[in-house]
Scaffold this active site. Structure first.
Site, PDB file in Angstrom:
ATOM      1  N   ASP A   5       0.878  -1.168   0.000  1.00  0.00           N
ATOM      2  CA  ASP A   5       0.000   0.000   0.000  1.00  0.00           C
ATOM      3  C   ASP A   5       0.916   1.218   0.000  1.00  0.00           C
ATOM      4  OD1 ASP A   5      -2.126   1.751   0.237  1.00  0.00           O
ATOM      5  OD2 ASP A   5      -2.245   1.538   2.409  1.00  0.00           O
ATOM      6  N   GLU A  66      -1.750  -1.527  -4.531  1.00  0.00           N
ATOM      7  CA  GLU A  66      -2.990  -0.769  -4.651  1.00  0.00           C
ATOM      8  C   GLU A  66      -2.848   0.206  -5.809  1.00  0.00           C
ATOM      9  OE1 GLU A  66      -5.741   0.366  -1.252  1.00  0.00           O
ATOM     10  OE2 GLU A  66      -4.644   2.219  -1.639  1.00  0.00           O
ATOM     11  N   ASP A 139      -1.738   0.882   7.886  1.00  0.00           N
ATOM     12  CA  ASP A 139      -1.014   0.746   6.617  1.00  0.00           C
ATOM     13  C   ASP A 139      -0.538  -0.686   6.406  1.00  0.00           C
ATOM     14  OD1 ASP A 139      -1.093   3.550   5.770  1.00  0.00           O
ATOM     15  OD2 ASP A 139       0.210   3.899   7.493  1.00  0.00           O
TER      16      ASP A 139
END
Length: 164
Positions: A5, A66, A139
């Site tokens: 991410d 992502e 995260d």
């Protein structure tokens, strides 16, 4: 499987192993942090180096990242794009294929709802991996959820696309 991410302040990651069909296990998760006081190019270099180290250490067969989403603030989207670039460059240099997943797809795959909350993603990630507590911080949990999405949704499609 390495899930990432990307972010310039914090890049979450999760390493998930498929032990058997339908059985996954969390190997490691965490966050690559950069100092806000550092020059931007040094922050990107730190992200690149850290992801390169993760690839070297875990030797993933693929990396799930992502994808870019349209933010309300165009500058935020641009800065995020730089962090993604550092991640994608590390994968390309290592010769590891990359799969990209939209945030709503990750939420839909892990939770069943494309508009799931962060807490719902964390709780379902823990449940799917049979963990006592969800991965933290947020995260890191996002990185794990992205890796799980590839294991659950993309691995077969990804293999067909890259092999055949």
């Amino acid at each position: 499987m390495l899930g990432l991410d990307p972010g310039t302040a914090a890049t979450g990651y999760g390493v998930v192993e498929v032990a058997a069909p339908g059985a996954t296990r969390l190997v490691e998760c965490g966050v690559v942090r950069t100092a806000a006081s550092s020059p931007f190019e040094q922050r990107l270099s730190h992200i690149y180096d850290a992801v390169t180290d993760l690839i070297r250490q875990h030797r993933p067969d693929a990396i799930a990242v992502e994808s870019v989403f349209v933010a309300k603030n165009p500058r935020s989207a641009l800065v995020l794009g730089h962090a993604r670039g550092a991640v994608l460059l590390a994968a390309a240099k290592a010769g590891v294929p990359v799969a990209e997943y939209a945030p709503a797809m990750v939420k839909k795959t892990v939770v069943g709802i494309g508009a799931a909350t962060k807490l719902q993603v964390q709780l379902m990630t823990a449940r799917l991996l049979r963990l006592r507590t969800p991965p933290v911080p947020d995260d890191a949990a996002d990185g794990v959820a992205i890796a799980l999405t590839h294991c659950m949704r993309g691995a077969r499609r990804f293999r067909r696309a890259t092999v055949g």
